[in-house]
Design a protein around this motif. Structure first.
Motif, PDB file in Angstrom:
ATOM      1  N   THR A  16      31.635 -27.755  41.401  1.00 11.76           N
ATOM      2  CA  THR A  16      32.081 -28.254  40.101  1.00 11.76           C
ATOM      3  C   THR A  16      33.407 -28.993  40.217  1.00 11.76           C
ATOM      4  O   THR A  16      33.597 -30.064  39.617  1.00 11.76           O
ATOM      5  CB  THR A  16      32.209 -27.097  39.102  1.00 11.76           C
ATOM      6  OG1 THR A  16      30.961 -26.397  39.014  1.00 11.76           O
ATOM      7  CG2 THR A  16      32.597 -27.610  37.723  1.00 11.76           C
ATOM      8  N   ARG A  45      25.042 -37.720  36.887  1.00  7.13           N
ATOM      9  CA  ARG A  45      23.935 -37.071  37.588  1.00  7.13           C
ATOM     10  C   ARG A  45      23.871 -37.523  39.043  1.00  7.13           C
ATOM     11  O   ARG A  45      23.615 -36.713  39.947  1.00  7.13           O
ATOM     12  CB  ARG A  45      22.619 -37.384  36.880  1.00  7.13           C
ATOM     13  CG  ARG A  45      21.419 -36.666  37.503  1.00  7.13           C
ATOM     14  CD  ARG A  45      20.150 -36.982  36.757  1.00  7.13           C
ATOM     15  NE  ARG A  45      19.825 -38.405  36.827  1.00  7.13           N
ATOM     16  CZ  ARG A  45      18.762 -38.953  36.257  1.00  7.13           C
ATOM     17  NH1 ARG A  45      17.931 -38.204  35.567  1.00  7.13           N
ATOM     18  NH2 ARG A  45      18.524 -40.245  36.372  1.00  7.13           N
ATOM     19  N   ALA A  97      19.459 -32.833  40.464  1.00  5.95           N
ATOM     20  CA  ALA A  97      20.376 -32.099  39.591  1.00  5.95           C
ATOM     21  C   ALA A  97      20.039 -32.468  38.159  1.00  5.95           C
ATOM     22  O   ALA A  97      19.752 -33.628  37.860  1.00  5.95           O
ATOM     23  CB  ALA A  97      21.824 -32.438  39.907  1.00  5.95           C
ATOM     24  N   ILE A 133      21.428 -32.440  34.230  1.00  3.36           N
ATOM     25  CA  ILE A 133      22.651 -32.351  33.433  1.00  3.36           C
ATOM     26  C   ILE A 133      22.311 -32.527  31.963  1.00  3.36           C
ATOM     27  O   ILE A 133      21.686 -33.514  31.579  1.00  3.36           O
ATOM     28  CB  ILE A 133      23.684 -33.405  33.862  1.00  3.36           C
ATOM     29  CG1 ILE A 133      24.096 -33.181  35.322  1.00  3.36           C
ATOM     30  CG2 ILE A 133      24.917 -33.348  32.945  1.00  3.36           C
ATOM     31  CD1 ILE A 133      25.113 -34.167  35.833  1.00  3.36           C
ATOM     32  N   VAL A 168      25.340 -28.177  34.015  1.00  7.04           N
ATOM     33  CA  VAL A 168      24.947 -28.805  35.278  1.00  7.04           C
ATOM     34  C   VAL A 168      24.150 -27.804  36.096  1.00  7.04           C
ATOM     35  O   VAL A 168      24.653 -26.727  36.434  1.00  7.04           O
ATOM     36  CB  VAL A 168      26.180 -29.274  36.066  1.00  7.04           C
ATOM     37  CG1 VAL A 168      25.755 -29.996  37.341  1.00  7.04           C
ATOM     38  CG2 VAL A 168      27.064 -30.177  35.211  1.00  7.04           C
ATOM     39  N   ARG A 209      26.380 -38.493  40.887  1.00 14.07           N
ATOM     40  CA  ARG A 209      27.463 -37.821  41.606  1.00 14.07           C
ATOM     41  C   ARG A 209      27.067 -36.389  41.959  1.00 14.07           C
ATOM     42  O   ARG A 209      27.318 -35.913  43.075  1.00 14.07           O
ATOM     43  CB  ARG A 209      28.729 -37.814  40.749  1.00 14.07           C
ATOM     44  CG  ARG A 209      29.402 -39.164  40.588  1.00 14.07           C
ATOM     45  CD  ARG A 209      29.789 -39.763  41.895  1.00 14.07           C
ATOM     46  NE  ARG A 209      30.679 -40.897  41.741  1.00 14.07           N
ATOM     47  CZ  ARG A 209      30.917 -41.780  42.686  1.00 14.07           C
ATOM     48  NH1 ARG A 209      30.312 -41.670  43.872  1.00 14.07           N
ATOM     49  NH2 ARG A 209      31.732 -42.790  42.492  1.00 14.07           N
ATOM     50  N   ALA A 210      26.464 -35.688  41.009  1.00 19.35           N
ATOM     51  CA  ALA A 210      26.049 -34.308  41.265  1.00 19.35           C
ATOM     52  C   ALA A 210      24.980 -34.261  42.360  1.00 19.35           C
ATOM     53  O   ALA A 210      25.040 -33.407  43.258  1.00 19.35           O
ATOM     54  CB  ALA A 210      25.520 -33.681  39.976  1.00 19.35           C
ATOM     55  N   GLN A 211      24.010 -35.154  42.304  1.00 19.68           N
ATOM     56  CA  GLN A 211      22.955 -35.183  43.314  1.00 19.68           C
ATOM     57  C   GLN A 211      23.525 -35.459  44.698  1.00 19.68           C
ATOM     58  O   GLN A 211      23.100 -34.860  45.691  1.00 19.68           O
ATOM     59  CB  GLN A 211      21.927 -36.248  42.932  1.00 19.68           C
ATOM     60  CG  GLN A 211      21.079 -35.898  41.723  1.00 19.68           C
ATOM     61  CD  GLN A 211      20.155 -37.020  41.307  1.00 19.68           C
ATOM     62  OE1 GLN A 211      20.452 -38.193  41.531  1.00 19.68           O
ATOM     63  NE2 GLN A 211      19.045 -36.674  40.694  1.00 19.68           N
ATOM     64  N   PRO A 252      22.255 -27.690  39.568  1.00 12.93           N
ATOM     65  CA  PRO A 252      21.868 -28.326  40.834  1.00 12.93           C
ATOM     66  C   PRO A 252      20.553 -27.763  41.361  1.00 12.93           C
ATOM     67  O   PRO A 252      20.253 -26.584  41.190  1.00 12.93           O
ATOM     68  CB  PRO A 252      23.016 -27.973  41.784  1.00 12.93           C
ATOM     69  CG  PRO A 252      24.099 -27.406  40.917  1.00 12.93           C
ATOM     70  CD  PRO A 252      23.419 -26.822  39.722  1.00 12.93           C
ATOM     71  N   LEU A 274      32.774 -32.324  41.718  1.00 14.07           N
ATOM     72  CA  LEU A 274      32.118 -33.199  40.745  1.00 14.07           C
ATOM     73  C   LEU A 274      33.124 -33.749  39.742  1.00 14.07           C
ATOM     74  O   LEU A 274      33.139 -34.959  39.456  1.00 14.07           O
ATOM     75  CB  LEU A 274      31.013 -32.429  40.016  1.00 14.07           C
ATOM     76  CG  LEU A 274      30.323 -33.157  38.848  1.00 14.07           C
ATOM     77  CD1 LEU A 274      29.633 -34.424  39.340  1.00 14.07           C
ATOM     78  CD2 LEU A 274      29.325 -32.230  38.158  1.00 14.07           C
TER      79      LEU A 274
END
Length: 227
Positions: free
Chosen positions: A153, A209, A73, A75, A138, A211-213, A140, A156
């Protein structure tokens, strides 16, 4: 295939995060206490800053047990200070909602934690007296394969609330007018108790990042060698 060193480094982070979780939770609880004095909060913030970065759960990445590869991801972050010279936030929100950016080419709508039709005027008014706000983009990996960028989102931002120890006031809009679908997130620079929201550079660079991944990896599964 991920390098052995990367896999082992992640395992070390898992051990450190487990070891420090109780201590970090206690310090974060002090930051969340509305009756805590400014001195107590500042002391807790200093102790958190002095703890090893790799002892934070946000540094641990979900990885495939065979390949060790998590989904990616990207950001991008900008902190916008509110000055007399800065452009009105309402104008930026209008630009984000322009026609042609949605999946169906229609005019976009802002969404929030609990609504798919957030009021841009009301949000801009809430931000008016803040010192600053945050702008995140963001993107992904393999976003086109994900079921819903809005749900992603919200999850996240929910994780960020837990990490930062405060409720967050934000709006977002998903854009599909590029080769890489992405989400624009506008976050108020205020905590739930009215203080200026400060997010460390390390969290923006690594924690958010990660957390998003993790969320992308949970939905689509780890990346395989065939991808």
């Amino acid at each position: 295939m991920a390098k052995t060193s990367s896999v082992e480094r992640n395992k070390k982070r898992e051990r450190m995060a487990k070891r420090d979780s109780g201590k970090r939770a206690a310090l974060k609880s002090v930051l969340r206490q509305k009756d805590a004095s400014p001195e107590e909060r500042f002391a807790a913030m200093l102790r958190l800053a002095e703890m090893p970065r790799n002892g934070s759960a946000t540094r641990v990445r979900l990885r495939c047990t065979l390949t060790g590869r998590s989904r990616g991801a990207v950001i991008k972050t900008r902190v916008v200070r509110h000055t007399a010279r800065s452009a009105p936030l309402a104008a930026h929100l209008g630009y984000l909602r322009r026609e042609g950016v949605t999946r169906d080419g229609e005019k976009a709508r802002l969404f929030g934690p609990e609504t798919d039709d957030a009021d841009p005027k009301a949000f801009a008014e809430r931000c008016q007296d803040d010192r600053h706000h945050f702008r995140f983009i963001v993107s992904p990996e393999d976003a086109v394969e994900m079921s819903d960028l809005k749900t992603f989102t919200r999850e996240l931002m929910g994780q960020m609330e837990k990490d930062l120890g405060t409720k967050l006031d934000w709006v977002g809009v998903d854009h599909w007018n590029t080769d890489n679908p992405h989400v624009h997130i506008i976050l108020r620079g205020r905590t739930d108790d009215g203080q200026d929201l400060v997010i460390s550079r390390d969290y923006i660079k690594e924690g958010m990042r990660a957390r998003a991944q993790d969320l992308v990896t949970q939905e689509l599964g780890p990346r395989t060698d065939h991808e």
